[in-house]
Write a protein that holds these residues in place. Sequence first.
Motif, PDB file in Angstrom:
ATOM      1  N   ASN A 212       0.818  -1.342   0.030  1.00  0.00           N
ATOM      2  CA  ASN A 212       0.071  -0.003   0.148  1.00  0.00           C
ATOM      3  C   ASN A 212       0.793   1.422  -0.102  1.00  0.00           C
ATOM      4  O   ASN A 212       2.198   1.170   0.258  1.00  0.00           O
ATOM      5  N   PRO A 213       0.351   2.574  -0.328  1.00  0.00           N
ATOM      6  CA  PRO A 213       0.973   3.659  -0.479  1.00  0.00           C
ATOM      7  C   PRO A 213       1.356   4.040   1.114  1.00  0.00           C
ATOM      8  O   PRO A 213       0.615   3.929   1.954  1.00  0.00           O
ATOM      9  N   VAL A 214       2.501   4.407   1.185  1.00  0.00           N
ATOM     10  CA  VAL A 214       3.162   4.735   2.683  1.00  0.00           C
ATOM     11  C   VAL A 214       4.004   6.246   2.630  1.00  0.00           C
ATOM     12  O   VAL A 214       4.531   6.362   1.591  1.00  0.00           O
ATOM     13  N   ILE A 215       3.726   6.823   3.426  1.00  0.00           N
ATOM     14  CA  ILE A 215       4.325   8.314   3.595  1.00  0.00           C
ATOM     15  C   ILE A 215       5.346   8.005   4.937  1.00  0.00           C
ATOM     16  O   ILE A 215       5.183   7.682   5.765  1.00  0.00           O
ATOM     17  N   VAL A 216       6.730   8.363   4.251  1.00  0.00           N
ATOM     18  CA  VAL A 216       7.769   8.363   5.165  1.00  0.00           C
ATOM     19  C   VAL A 216       8.199   9.793   5.645  1.00  0.00           C
ATOM     20  O   VAL A 216       8.923  10.458   4.620  1.00  0.00           O
ATOM     21  N   LEU A 217       7.898  10.309   6.691  1.00  0.00           N
ATOM     22  CA  LEU A 217       7.985  11.517   7.015  1.00  0.00           C
ATOM     23  C   LEU A 217       9.578  11.797   7.787  1.00  0.00           C
ATOM     24  O   LEU A 217       9.312  11.449   9.030  1.00  0.00           O
ATOM     25  N   GLU A 218      10.566  12.075   6.946  1.00  0.00           N
ATOM     26  CA  GLU A 218      11.754  12.251   7.820  1.00  0.00           C
ATOM     27  C   GLU A 218      12.180  13.629   8.185  1.00  0.00           C
ATOM     28  O   GLU A 218      11.212  14.454   8.315  1.00  0.00           O
ATOM     29  N   ASN A 219      13.003  13.904   8.883  1.00  0.00           N
ATOM     30  CA  ASN A 219      13.374  15.180   9.462  1.00  0.00           C
ATOM     31  C   ASN A 219      14.821  15.726   8.944  1.00  0.00           C
ATOM     32  O   ASN A 219      15.732  15.058   9.279  1.00  0.00           O
TER      33      ASN A 219
END
Length: 379
Positions: A212-219
């Motif tokens: 599935n689509p996954v959002i990976v929010l790094e910094n």
Amino acid sequence: MTGSLLRNFVNTSTLKVLGNVGKRKALPCIPCIGTFMHKRFLATTNEHTMTVREALNEALDEELERDERVFLLGEEVAQYNGAYKVSKGLLDKFGPKRIIDTPITESGFAGLAIGAALAGLRPICEFMTFNFSMQAIDQVVNSAAKVSYMAGGTVNCPIVFRGPNGLAIGVAAQHSQDFSAWYGSIPGLKVVSPWDSEDAKGLLKAAIRDPNPVIVLENELQYGISYPVSQEVMSSDFLLPIGKAKIIREGNDITVVSHSRTLNFCMEAAEQLQAEEGISVEVINLRSIKPLDVNTIVNSVKKTNHLVSVETAFPQFGVGSEICALAMETEIFDYLDAPVERVASADVPTPYAANLERLSVPDTQVISKVIKRNLYRKK
């Protein structure tokens, strides 16, 4: 302003300057994190260390090697080795068919990546900053997130959208905002927010393998920080489950829930309060924004009877708001000895001036103050 308009007046040399700026800000020594970062993450003789940047790079390398359907695309990911050097060396190893530089057209290359995912490939779509994902939000929300449901589960969209999210330093309002709650509110998306090197590697690899689509929010400000990693983390088979939080500091008096960079300040506040006032703080690293690990929060509050959430997003309708709602809707409510409190950024566009920027986001002092207030302790 659309990517196509920007392209008319932003040349390659300008982009390289932007890349250097990003690289400079990701240096390991960040003064605002203080002494805690230098003490807490100094490895022992039996530990290895890895920067968050290196962990992400290793995850990309291993998954590109493992599955020939995986490819990376985005602005400056190839010839420039990535604006933040996360994709360093990947073009030389895997070639231009799998490491693809794109024009400054977020909607265009996000749509291309979604089409490739629907055709059976596994694209990793990098946004130079998640602020730029707003140019592609229709693609992410109306195409990637909803296609499986609208196709009755017969079509999967195995795509990863990744890049730096949240506060950066000195880049002003249009480049410093947290999209955790934005994307966390969308059915069909999974959203993860890594903090340390273990999170970065394990969550990114899990995201790439997810159907599935996954959002990976790094910094951006985490990229250059080194954290200890175990032999297990260094293995090419290392994965972290999406939807599972981690207690990174055990305590008995109060539960503090956070994710990404603000965990640095939560941990520093916890150690200071323990040393100065004997307050025992339990700190939970959410890791996953959606799905949210409710059970870990519930079980922690059963022990501590107090709950504070910390984030750098705007205060209204954020992750902290969801945690407050959970406290009312689950058995957490029966165990609370004080109202849940949320710590967030000020309700203003992020200022450019350095002094105002510092005042607009939570730091160790603010977190400590709220913890003591929640425990009815005042100096």
